[in-house]
Enzyme design. Structure first.
Site, PDB file in Angstrom:
ATOM      1  CG  ASP A  75      -0.236  -0.018   2.541  1.00  0.00           C
ATOM      2  OD1 ASP A  75       0.719  -0.804   2.681  1.00  0.00           O
ATOM      3  OD2 ASP A  75      -0.616   0.747   3.450  1.00  0.00           O
ATOM      4  CD  GLU A 137       4.137   0.585   6.825  1.00  0.00           C
ATOM      5  OE1 GLU A 137       4.951   0.933   7.705  1.00  0.00           O
ATOM      6  OE2 GLU A 137       3.722   1.372   5.946  1.00  0.00           O
TER       7      GLU A 137
END
Length: 384
Positions: A75, A137
């Protein structure tokens, strides 16, 4: 094909997936899983509870415990309200730098791993090599948390992990944790001229914030001897306090966003126990005015720190391959503490600078990618 050129191709493909945390990563994970399956990897894709995000855990080599995990989060942070000089989701090549959202944080490392994967598939491995791509994350390490629990449930115990966050290829063996909370205070509205007839949530929030700052002072005295961090102690910060609508109205709700970055778990346990006890002490006076008041602490994220360990095999290996003269610690958080909680020996080492992360015109240099490729290729002699 030249390995650096192939890495650049893969990085361009990775950047083209707009994997902003809020939007999901399924297309990138499906693409990466197909790529690794074609090379002979055993791939496990696990969805989150929404079905819009997934982790990928791919394995080369023999089954069983031990071995090495090469891990990166898929991400990226948003690009809204940032001024980019080119399309952030189209890789731009300028003067030895490759620009794009996620170029250094951390699709550069992922591209290097995928470029070396065909070679890993041909190594006569005596220990497994795992490639882990996680989700979320940037918003709390939720993907890594789920992955670690999945590995624990399946009784898979890798021995080592390299997390490729951007460190300019420095070898990092420690960082603080990051615990984030929002405390919600529900009071009782009323007119400002009759303060005893309401429960002022703003005043309660001020008292709560004051206690947090007292605890912040206490933390400065609890720094472990020889702490490698700067500052050496656990820090506590209040990021936002919101309450009220008008000068003459008793506010019935308040929110406090706060965080701490513990150097040791006992500090976090101390702060949480003390602030929760303080909240309980505030409640009787609030309840004497109104029965539906409340103070609740919402957990936004609790990311464990990476604790430096002596005699680390993975630190020794990566230091030798990168030529590092010593190990460092950093202020920013990673998923490494979660992997360490499963018993893995972990370091953080990857291409690019954290100074570029999350900014417009994020980039990674070719020199950094080359250094990462050199390190990854050198792992062969340690795993075969």
């Amino acid at each position: 094909m030249d390995l650096l050129y192939r890495t650049e191709e893969l990085l361009g493909e990775l950047i083209a997936f707009p994997t902003v945390s809020a939007d999901g990563n399924l297309d990138l994970i499906a693409w990466a899983a197909n790529y690794l399956k074609d090379l002979g990897a055993i791939c496990d894709v696990t969805l989150d509870e929404t079905g819009h995000k997934a982790n990928l855990f791919a394995t080369f080599g023999p089954e069983g415990d031990g071995g090495l995990v090469l891990s990166g989060h898929s991400d990226v942070v948003p690009v809204e309200d940032q001024e980019w000089s080119s399309d952030p989701f189209v890789m731009d090549d300028r003067e030895g730098r490759l620009y794009g959202r996620g170029a250094c944080d951390m699709k550069g490392f992922i591209a290097c791993v995928l470029a070396v994967a065909p070679r890993i598939a041909e190594w006569p491995l005596t220990r497994p090599v795992h490639i882990a791509l996680t989700y979320d994350e940037e918003v709390g390490c939720f993907g890594a948390r789920a992955l670690v629990e999945d590995l624990r449930a399946r009784d898979i115990r890798p021995a080592m992990a390299i997390l490729g966050e951007p460190t300019m290829m420095r070898v990092i063996n420690g960082h603080k944790g990051c615990y984030e909370y929002t405390t919600h205070i529900t009071g009782c509205a009323g007119h400002g001229s009759a303060p005893d007839h309401g429960v002022n949530a703003a005043v309660c929030a001020a008292r709560y914030a004051g206690r947090l700052m007292e605890l912040e002072g206490e933390l400065r005295t609890r720094a472990p001897e020889g702490s490698p961090f700067s500052p050496a102690w656990t820090t506590l910060n209040i990021g936002r306090i919101h309450s009220g609508h008008a000068h003459n109205v008793i506010p019935d709700h308040a929110e406090i966003d706060w965080e701490m970055r513990p150097v040791q778990r006992s500090d976090a346990e101390h702060v949480l126990a003390e602030i929760d006890r303080f909240a309980e002490e505030m409640l009787p006076a609030m309840l004497s005015v109104h029965s539906e008041v409340a103070i609740t602490r919402e957990v936004i994220a609790e990311t464990q720190g990476l604790h430096p360990v002596k005699d680390s095999e993975v630190a020794t290996i990566v230091s030798a391959l990168t030529g590092a003269n010593g190990l460092d610690v950093v202020a920013f958080g990673t998923e490494a503490g979660l992997f360490q909680s499963l018993g893995m020996d972990c370091v953080v080492c990857g291409p690019g600078s954290i100074e570029q992360a999350h900014k417009p015109d994020e980039y990674v240099s070719r020199d950094q990618l080359s250094a990462c490729l050199h390190m990854l290729q050198g792992l062969e002699k340690h795993l075969t």
